[in-house]
Enzyme design. Structure first.
Site, short mmCIF file in Angstrom:
data_model
loop_
_atom_site.label_atom_id
_atom_site.label_comp_id
_atom_site.label_asym_id
_atom_site.label_seq_id
_atom_site.Cartn_x
_atom_site.Cartn_y
_atom_site.Cartn_z
N CYS A 147 5.15 -4.16 -0.37
CA CYS A 147 4.92 -2.77 -0.76
C CYS A 147 3.88 -2.07 0.11
CB CYS A 147 4.58 -2.66 -2.24
SG CYS A 147 2.92 -3.21 -2.72
N ASP A 148 2.91 -2.80 0.65
CA ASP A 148 1.90 -2.20 1.54
C ASP A 148 2.56 -1.46 2.70
OD1 ASP A 148 1.31 -4.63 0.25
OD2 ASP A 148 -0.38 -5.08 1.54
N ALA A 149 3.70 -1.99 3.13
CA ALA A 149 4.39 -1.42 4.28
C ALA A 149 4.79 0.03 4.06
CB ALA A 149 5.63 -2.25 4.60
N LEU A 150 4.94 0.43 2.80
CA LEU A 150 5.37 1.79 2.51
C LEU A 150 4.26 2.82 2.78
CD1 LEU A 150 7.49 1.24 -0.72
CD2 LEU A 150 8.22 1.29 1.68
N PHE A 151 3.05 2.34 2.97
CA PHE A 151 1.97 3.20 3.46
C PHE A 151 1.90 3.16 4.98
CE2 PHE A 151 -2.34 3.55 5.13
CZ PHE A 151 -2.79 4.74 4.58
#
Length: 372
Positions: free
Chosen positions: A161-165
């Site tokens: 989910c970090d990748a979505l930032f």
């Protein structure tokens, strides 16, 4: 006599108005002074080692998150020294490149967001060329790997989910400045794939990655605060680049509103959010990198008249007051959880550059809130 009374009444109105304006100005001044102190400390200590033995490379994702907040502060501060630092000490020094990138991985893309933001200000083509080259390569050679964590080359796609930032806002920004919809289309398609894989519709929160979907901590689902903070801030950074009437904007807005509704329900009494969002009693220690991004997102929603109810404004103010209380006298932000992928520990005297980026993002929106 009546003229005297009327003049007295007018004078009273002027004094009341002046008091109200002064009150707003003092709060904004307080916020700007705190942000300046925090930003200045961070620039002075930019090359510190923090939670790792080695210094972060300027193109490291940790610094990408820092730049995301620093560029917002540069615009608000009206002091060119911040833009000069970002442009000369970072962009020009790194030749606007992705030296630490290995193509598809989302993390290095976070630095690219700074490049596009500076391009918007300075209009120098060299700032944009490596980003166009990188994203065009990905579009022409898309990764077909599974989002499953154990699959080969699994982080060639946004399966955490970090990748979505880190990456999607870059695609949105490049779409904004070029007008080429291929960047937006690719990003939305991949964002939807990640959301379908990791978003828990019942809880309105994201699992960090596939490994956490079935894991439990004290019989609670595990939703990492910082990971969800990344997502929440990423949604805002994406929507800032899109037409509010577009179908793409509306897609991101739906997720954003769903998360915002959940976040105000689970905010702790002290104002921060627990490192494991549903496990406050097991993780009572404050954590400022995730919480600051939640404040940023909520304040943005209030400022843009998207979150209308007073509870959202109260939550943003409560969260900001908590975050501001964790800034040391020298400007360092404390209680930043070290690099990781799950709920853990944070302490008063530990910081990280991405915490500063989140804090600066939050502060710039809080400044606007008090202005309104």
């Amino acid at each position: 006599m009546s003229i005297f009374k009327n003049n007295t009444f007018l004078l009273l109105l002027v004094l009341i108005s002046a008091f109200q304006i002064q009150g707003q100005t003092e709060k904004q001044k307080e916020i700007k002074e705190l942000l300046a102190k925090n930003a200045d400390w961070q620039i002075e200590h930019f090359k510190d080692t923090y939670s790792r033995k080695k210094k972060h490379h300027p193109n490291h994702w940790t610094n990408g998150a820092l730049y995301s907040g620093m560029v917002k502060w540069a615009a608000l501060s009206e002091d060119d020294k911040y833009y000069d630092w970002l442009k000369n000490d970072i962009g020009n020094q790194q030749k606007w490149s992705y030296q630490h990138a290995h193509g598809y991985h989302a993390d290095p893309h976070a630095v690219g967001q700074l490049y596009v933001d500076l391009y918007k200000k300075y209009k120098e083509d060299k700032m944009l060329a490596p980003t166009i080259e990188l994203l065009d390569f990905i579009i022409k050679n898309p990764s077909n790997t599974s989002l499953a964590w154990e699959s080969p080359n699994h982080q060639n796609r946004w399966n955490w989910c970090d990748a979505l930032f880190m990456s999607p806002p870059l695609w949105a920004k490049l779409y904004n400045v070029t007008g080429d919809k291929k960047y937006l289309d690719f990003m939305v398609s991949e964002f939807k794939a990640t959301t379908d894989f990791l978003f828990d519709k019942k809880e309105s929160l994201y699992y960090r990655d596939e490994r956490f979907i079935k894991q439990r901590d004290h019989d609670q689902k595990i939703f990492w605060a910082r990971g969800n903070g990344w997502v929440f801030a990423g949604l805002v950074n994406i929507m800032n680049e899109l037409n509010p009437k577009s179908k793409e904007y509306k897609y991101f807005l739906k997720i954003y509103k769903s998360m915002a509704k959940k976040l105000v329900k689970i905010q702790t009494e002290k104002g921060h959010w627990a490192m494991s969002l549903l496990g406050d009693e097991f993780y009572p220690t404050p954590e400022t990198s995730g919480s600051s991004f939640f404040v940023y997102g909520l304040a943005w929603g209030v400022n843009n008249k998207i979150l209308h109810k007073s509870k959202y404004k109260k939550a943003a103010i409560k969260g900001w007051n908590a975050m501001a209380g964790y800034v040391h006298e020298n400007g360092m932000l404390g209680y930043v959880q070290p690099i990781g992928a799950a709920p853990g520990v944070a302490s008063e005297n530990v910081t990280e550059v991405y915490g500063t980026g989140a804090f600066l993002s939050a502060g710039t929106e809080m400044y606007k809130m008090y202005h309104k």
